[in-house]
Write a protein that holds these residues in place. Sequence first.
Motif, PDB file in Angstrom:
ATOM      1  N   ARG A  55      -5.108  15.243   0.352  1.00 32.94           N
ATOM      2  CA  ARG A  55      -5.714  14.005   0.850  1.00 32.94           C
ATOM      3  C   ARG A  55      -7.058  13.793   0.169  1.00 32.94           C
ATOM      4  O   ARG A  55      -7.745  14.747  -0.211  1.00 32.94           O
ATOM      5  CB  ARG A  55      -5.897  14.047   2.368  1.00 32.94           C
ATOM      6  N   SER A  78     -10.153  -1.334  -7.175  1.00 30.54           N
ATOM      7  CA  SER A  78      -9.339  -2.135  -6.257  1.00 30.54           C
ATOM      8  C   SER A  78      -9.627  -3.600  -6.548  1.00 30.54           C
ATOM      9  O   SER A  78     -10.458  -3.924  -7.406  1.00 30.54           O
ATOM     10  CB  SER A  78      -9.680  -1.810  -4.798  1.00 30.54           C
ATOM     11  N   PRO A 131       0.805  -1.234   0.000  1.00 34.31           N
ATOM     12  CA  PRO A 131       0.000   0.000   0.000  1.00 34.31           C
ATOM     13  C   PRO A 131       0.833   1.277   0.000  1.00 34.31           C
ATOM     14  O   PRO A 131       0.309   2.348  -0.297  1.00 34.31           O
ATOM     15  CB  PRO A 131      -0.833  -0.114   1.284  1.00 34.31           C
ATOM     16  N   VAL A 176     -10.413  10.517  -0.511  1.00 35.37           N
ATOM     17  CA  VAL A 176     -11.051   9.292  -0.028  1.00 35.37           C
ATOM     18  C   VAL A 176     -10.425   8.047  -0.654  1.00 35.37           C
ATOM     19  O   VAL A 176     -10.763   6.929  -0.263  1.00 35.37           O
ATOM     20  CB  VAL A 176     -12.568   9.306  -0.329  1.00 35.37           C
ATOM     21  N   ARG A 177      -9.522   8.230  -1.610  1.00 34.51           N
ATOM     22  CA  ARG A 177      -8.904   7.066  -2.248  1.00 34.51           C
ATOM     23  C   ARG A 177      -8.064   6.295  -1.246  1.00 34.51           C
ATOM     24  O   ARG A 177      -7.187   6.851  -0.600  1.00 34.51           O
ATOM     25  CB  ARG A 177      -8.048   7.502  -3.442  1.00 34.51           C
ATOM     26  N   ARG A 178      -8.322   4.994  -1.140  1.00 33.51           N
ATOM     27  CA  ARG A 178      -7.580   4.144  -0.224  1.00 33.51           C
ATOM     28  C   ARG A 178      -6.221   3.769  -0.829  1.00 33.51           C
ATOM     29  O   ARG A 178      -6.040   3.811  -2.051  1.00 33.51           O
ATOM     30  CB  ARG A 178      -8.373   2.872   0.088  1.00 33.51           C
ATOM     31  N   PRO A 179      -5.274   3.365   0.001  1.00 37.17           N
ATOM     32  CA  PRO A 179      -3.955   2.970  -0.524  1.00 37.17           C
ATOM     33  C   PRO A 179      -4.008   1.823  -1.517  1.00 37.17           C
ATOM     34  O   PRO A 179      -3.117   1.688  -2.356  1.00 37.17           O
ATOM     35  CB  PRO A 179      -3.181   2.579   0.738  1.00 37.17           C
ATOM     36  N   ASP A 180      -5.053   0.981  -1.425  1.00 38.27           N
ATOM     37  CA  ASP A 180      -5.131  -0.162  -2.343  1.00 38.27           C
ATOM     38  C   ASP A 180      -5.933   0.157  -3.604  1.00 38.27           C
ATOM     39  O   ASP A 180      -6.198  -0.735  -4.406  1.00 38.27           O
ATOM     40  CB  ASP A 180      -5.748  -1.370  -1.638  1.00 38.27           C
ATOM     41  N   GLU A 181      -6.307   1.412  -3.781  1.00 33.85           N
ATOM     42  CA  GLU A 181      -7.128   1.795  -4.922  1.00 33.85           C
ATOM     43  C   GLU A 181      -6.328   2.607  -5.935  1.00 33.85           C
ATOM     44  O   GLU A 181      -5.355   3.284  -5.596  1.00 33.85           O
ATOM     45  CB  GLU A 181      -8.333   2.624  -4.473  1.00 33.85           C
TER      46      GLU A 181
END
Length: 477
Positions: A347, A329, A217, A349-354
């Motif tokens: 920053r 993802s 990630p 809302v995108r997650r580290p896995d997206e």
Amino acid sequence: MPKNTATVNGTVLPLEPATPHVSALDWLRDQGLTGAKEGCAEGECGACSIMVARPGLDTPTEWVPLNACLMPAATLIGQEVITSEGLGSPEALHPVQREMALRGGSQCGYCTPGFVCSMAAEFYRAGRRAGVDDGPEHGPNGFDLHALSGNLCRCTGYRPIRDAAYALGEPDADDDVALRRELPPPGVAPGRVSGGGAELVRPSSLAETLDMLAENPEAVLVAGATDHGVEVNLRGDRPALTIAIDRLDELRHLEVGSMSVEIGAALSLTEIDRMLGGSIPIFDQLIPQFASRLIRNSATLGGNLGTGSPIGDAPPVLLALDASVVLASRGGDREVPLADYFTGYRRSVRRPDEIIRSVRVPMPVARTAAFHKIAKRRFDDISSVAIGLALDVEDGLVTTARIGLGGVAATPIRARATEAALAGMPWTRETAESASLVLAGEGTPLDDHRASARYRAAMLGTALRKLYAAHEAGELV
């Protein structure tokens, strides 16, 4: 072709031992190809420009000028490159080199190889036709002078360089570089380059990319590298894992439908501009003001949104268009309205896995729309304030209004109070004046080296007045 190599001026060269953080410029110079220079290390001067073979729209392959100082050398796996040395020699000058010499287009010579590569790419543009009047920036030979917008010269001045560009004829029938356009482009060459405790990976598919993100990630995604390259060059950023996604087919589509336009996150802005063909008119205002042609040949919407910068040029326009972001993802896709995407300074809302798969713009788009960019320079500059405006006007009434703002808050924002002040009101000068007062109070502008908070507020206040004036002049519907 052997593993982890690139073809440069017709010769296959190994990319290693270059490490993942070595730029294409430094790698080329290590090969003895010292024509390209480092002037700024951030993509503003063009002294480093080279030509890279890319999939074309008018021909199977196009020669695209790019900033070598920003590209990681490892992203050239399997690619074809031409530098100024590959175009000609002192004994057999290329037509571009000959015209630059004959017309006095070079004095100190530092920037000249970069100009030559940008000019040569335009020389080989399939759509260039002599005698076609495409506007004031096109010469009698069809040369688009904007092709040189990312190249700076500080000693010769630009008139002899322009004269050299306008003197160019057509490529000879046996010109190998021109003939190369008719052959298939380089395919995606998956690979890994390691060294210095870091690794750059070019995956073969989106699925492989998502697997890598889920397991790593902290990985940095790179498409055009126009932001990443600056972080590496000037701020010493050294991520342990970099994933190059610029050639992934799943991120390189553009579909125009009756309900929406979907723009792949890894398409360059130049490709988007040409593929849209005017279907989103406000993009015709945005893209020419977005950096320079050299940067637009690499920069992507996915990168512009992924950095989360509050002064990016694209978010205000996309906010005004009510666009959404499609995030992918291993668990599937989700669509997020851009108005809900940013959560704080750089920053989201995108997650580290997206990964950003695409940008989706609802259709039809508002026809009363404009993009206003306020900067210290007219072109090729970072905005102090950026404003995207889109109004639906029916029977003289504003039915909906969407206004996106950049440079006046920690994130790009919607001007909600101004939108409410416009909705349902007659589209008149009085309405524009009244709503302008509201718009001048939107956001939380700050004083910095680009502009004062007072100036930013004043520029916000002019936007609706300019929009109404353009509408009255018949420039907008």
